[in-house]
Design an enzyme around this catalytic site. Structure first.
Site, PDB file in Angstrom:
ATOM      1  N   GLY A  13       0.778  -1.230   0.000  1.00  0.00           N
ATOM      2  CA  GLY A  13       0.000   0.000   0.000  1.00  0.00           C
ATOM      3  C   GLY A  13       0.815   1.287   0.000  1.00  0.00           C
ATOM      4  CB  SER A  14       4.286   2.233  -0.925  1.00  0.00           C
ATOM      5  OG  SER A  14       4.421   1.841  -2.274  1.00  0.00           O
ATOM      6  CG  LEU A  89      -1.705  -8.345  -7.028  1.00  0.00           C
ATOM      7  CD1 LEU A  89      -0.789  -9.333  -6.340  1.00  0.00           C
ATOM      8  CD2 LEU A  89      -0.949  -7.560  -8.102  1.00  0.00           C
ATOM      9  CG  LEU A  91     -10.078  -9.049 -14.866  1.00  0.00           C
ATOM     10  CD1 LEU A  91      -8.913  -8.291 -15.488  1.00  0.00           C
ATOM     11  CD2 LEU A  91     -10.453 -10.235 -15.752  1.00  0.00           C
ATOM     12  CG  HIS A 108       1.574  -1.978 -15.601  1.00  0.00           C
ATOM     13  ND1 HIS A 108       1.199  -3.204 -15.092  1.00  0.00           N
ATOM     14  CD2 HIS A 108       2.621  -2.218 -16.444  1.00  0.00           C
ATOM     15  CE1 HIS A 108       1.972  -4.144 -15.603  1.00  0.00           C
ATOM     16  NE2 HIS A 108       2.840  -3.579 -16.427  1.00  0.00           N
ATOM     17  CG  ASP A 149      -1.729  -4.517 -17.118  1.00  0.00           C
ATOM     18  OD1 ASP A 149      -2.174  -3.845 -16.178  1.00  0.00           O
ATOM     19  OD2 ASP A 149      -0.963  -5.482 -16.968  1.00  0.00           O
ATOM     20  CD  GLU A 178       4.537   2.080  -9.262  1.00  0.00           C
ATOM     21  OE1 GLU A 178       3.483   1.847  -8.653  1.00  0.00           O
ATOM     22  OE2 GLU A 178       5.394   1.197  -9.469  1.00  0.00           O
TER      23      GLU A 178
END
Ligand code: GAR
Length: 234
Positions: A13-14, A89, A91, A108, A149, A178
């Site tokens: 959770g960064s 992770l 769908l 991503h 993606d 990110e």
């Protein structure tokens, strides 16, 4: 009115943390509030980070209802406007994609459309980048549709790959970017400065970006935060 944001996270959770901190820094001019953190894993670090800030959390049950998923219920209960995937992770189920069309985004850790798709997450992505011999990787923020993606790209930022890199060192360099890019994209989407709309061509979607146009500046470590701010115009 500010958007109510749900963050979906499976891991540490960064990215969630960087979004919470960025919105806090923006204060009254922020365009959204994190109103829910949902995870498919009960031991996800993201849940602890959320709880520490008194953000409601939910662990999503994996057993599926016939026509409605636990995620759809949680989003409705918390009156969510925007769904933000941050290291999630799974769908996103089709009922959520349908209801939240153009209001689900993801980060991503590579430059899509390369190094994406099923099974491409976390360190696997960075290992594949290194094995390919690519000299540049990066981050991609994109809208989410029903295929891993694949959705329309919102923003990208390059990150160099050095000959001495292993997956860990590359992951750390990418993650730092990110944390700078994603919170700004989240606020811009929450505020309607970047939206997805149907283009004139039937069935195709395009990004509508109302920010001033920008030139992508090269990765320059000492001025990274400043360059990203300039380029993203937010
Ligand atoms: C991030 O690097 C994110 O880009 C990646 O998982 C990590 C989560 O880190 N996501 C994917 O690989 C999705 N395909 P975090 O839990 O510390 O935010």
């Amino acid at each position: 009115m500010r958007s109510r944001i749900a963050i979906l996270a499976s891991g540490g959770g960064s990215n969630l943390q960087s979004i919470l901190e960025h919105l806090e820094r923006l204060g009254d001019v922020r365009c959204g509030d994190v109103a829910l953190v949902a995870s498919d894993r009960m031991n996800a670090g993201a849940l602890d980070r959320a709880a520490r800030r008194h953000v409601p959390t939910v662990v999503l049950a994996t057993d599926k209802a016939p026509d409605r998923t636990p995620l759809a219920d949680a989003l409705e209960t918390h009156a969510i406007d925007l769904v933000v995937l941050a290291g999630y992770l799974r769908l996103v189920p089709p009922d959520v994609i349908r209801k939240y069309a153009g209001r689900v985004i993801n980060i991503h850790p590579a430059l899509l459309p390369a190094f994406g798709g099923p099974g491409m997450y976390g360190q696997r992505v960075h290992r594949a980048v290194i094995e390919s011999g690519a000299r540049v990787s990066g981050v991609t923020a994109h809208f989410v549709d029903e295929v891993y993606d694949r959705g329309r790209i919102i923003a990208q930022w390059p990150v160099p790959v050095f000959p001495s890199d292993d997956a860990g060192t590359l992951a750390a360099r990418v993650l730092r970017v990110e944390h700078l890019v994603y919170p700004r994209v989240v606020d811009a989407v929450a505020g309607g400065r970047m939206t997805l709309s149907n283009s004139a061509t039937a069935g195709s979607e395009m990004l509508v970006d109302t920010r001033p146009s920008f030139t992508l500046l090269p990765h320059e470590d000492s001025r990274l935060a400043e360059n990203i701010e300039l380029a993203l115009g937010c």
